[in-house]
Design a protein around this motif. Sequence first.
Motif, PDB file in Angstrom:
ATOM      1  N   GLN A 199     -33.129  15.147  20.245  1.00  0.00           N
ATOM      2  CA  GLN A 199     -33.868  14.857  21.477  1.00  0.00           C
ATOM      3  C   GLN A 199     -33.284  13.668  22.224  1.00  0.00           C
ATOM      4  N   ALA A 200     -32.793  12.668  21.504  1.00  0.00           N
ATOM      5  CA  ALA A 200     -32.213  11.488  22.164  1.00  0.00           C
ATOM      6  C   ALA A 200     -31.015  11.882  23.030  1.00  0.00           C
ATOM      7  N   ALA A 201     -30.166  12.763  22.533  1.00  0.00           N
ATOM      8  CA  ALA A 201     -29.010  13.223  23.304  1.00  0.00           C
ATOM      9  C   ALA A 201     -29.460  14.055  24.499  1.00  0.00           C
ATOM     10  N   ILE A 202     -30.478  14.883  24.303  1.00  0.00           N
ATOM     11  CA  ILE A 202     -31.010  15.701  25.401  1.00  0.00           C
ATOM     12  C   ILE A 202     -31.585  14.803  26.492  1.00  0.00           C
ATOM     13  N   ALA A 203     -32.286  13.752  26.086  1.00  0.00           N
ATOM     14  CA  ALA A 203     -32.852  12.809  27.060  1.00  0.00           C
ATOM     15  C   ALA A 203     -31.741  12.136  27.866  1.00  0.00           C
ATOM     16  N   GLN A 204     -30.622  11.805  27.234  1.00  0.00           N
ATOM     17  CA  GLN A 204     -29.490  11.200  27.943  1.00  0.00           C
ATOM     18  C   GLN A 204     -28.903  12.175  28.960  1.00  0.00           C
ATOM     19  N   LEU A 205     -28.812  13.436  28.586  1.00  0.00           N
ATOM     20  CA  LEU A 205     -28.285  14.447  29.497  1.00  0.00           C
ATOM     21  C   LEU A 205     -29.174  14.589  30.732  1.00  0.00           C
ATOM     22  N   ILE A 206     -30.473  14.635  30.503  1.00  0.00           N
ATOM     23  CA  ILE A 206     -31.422  14.770  31.610  1.00  0.00           C
ATOM     24  C   ILE A 206     -31.351  13.536  32.502  1.00  0.00           C
ATOM     25  N   HIS A 207     -31.288  12.365  31.896  1.00  0.00           N
ATOM     26  CA  HIS A 207     -31.195  11.117  32.653  1.00  0.00           C
ATOM     27  C   HIS A 207     -29.921  11.083  33.514  1.00  0.00           C
ATOM     28  N   ALA A 208     -28.838  11.686  33.007  1.00  0.00           N
ATOM     29  CA  ALA A 208     -27.570  11.719  33.739  1.00  0.00           C
ATOM     30  C   ALA A 208     -27.586  12.743  34.874  1.00  0.00           C
ATOM     31  N   GLY A 209     -28.625  13.575  34.931  1.00  0.00           N
ATOM     32  CA  GLY A 209     -28.735  14.550  36.012  1.00  0.00           C
ATOM     33  C   GLY A 209     -28.357  15.967  35.641  1.00  0.00           C
ATOM     34  N   CYS A 210     -28.232  16.231  34.346  1.00  0.00           N
ATOM     35  CA  CYS A 210     -27.910  17.584  33.897  1.00  0.00           C
ATOM     36  C   CYS A 210     -29.191  18.414  33.816  1.00  0.00           C
ATOM     37  N   GLU A 211     -29.046  19.701  34.030  1.00  0.00           N
ATOM     38  CA  GLU A 211     -30.152  20.636  33.818  1.00  0.00           C
ATOM     39  C   GLU A 211     -29.962  21.206  32.415  1.00  0.00           C
ATOM     40  N   VAL A 212     -30.926  21.027  31.541  1.00  0.00           N
ATOM     41  CA  VAL A 212     -30.790  21.408  30.137  1.00  0.00           C
ATOM     42  C   VAL A 212     -31.528  22.708  29.877  1.00  0.00           C
ATOM     43  N   ARG A 213     -30.872  23.615  29.180  1.00  0.00           N
ATOM     44  CA  ARG A 213     -31.478  24.878  28.749  1.00  0.00           C
ATOM     45  C   ARG A 213     -31.338  24.961  27.229  1.00  0.00           C
ATOM     46  N   HIS A 214     -32.438  25.186  26.550  1.00  0.00           N
ATOM     47  CA  HIS A 214     -32.424  25.296  25.091  1.00  0.00           C
ATOM     48  C   HIS A 214     -32.088  26.736  24.698  1.00  0.00           C
TER      49      HIS A 214
END
Length: 108
Positions: free
Chosen positions: A72-87
């Motif tokens: 989750q910590a890595a996913i949060a960094q991706l979202i913060h950087a402006g990435c759209e995350v799909r699980h």
Amino acid sequence: RACVAAAVRRAVERSSGRAALPQQHPQCRRRAFVTLLTTSSYARGVIALRQSLAEVGSTHTLIVMVGSAVPQAAIAQLIHAGCEVRHLDAFALPPGVAGPPQYECAHF
């Protein structure tokens, strides 16, 4: 390769909770860069990719498909950087595709 692409497409459709996107006029399609992240060790590279796209003025979204091993910590960094995350759920490869990679040439 088409079988693997179809399996990935089905996995994305399942993960987004919606059916396949309807066919649209080519000029109306949403465009995006898409990458796959299976472990957190490449998260910094994905963030660097997002920053590079922003620096060159890209207007396209960066969609990051993440596997269950990404914390989750890595996913949060991706979202913060402006990435759209799909699980993505794990999916089985079609028969005959699994195993070590096979290359046309012994060296790159």
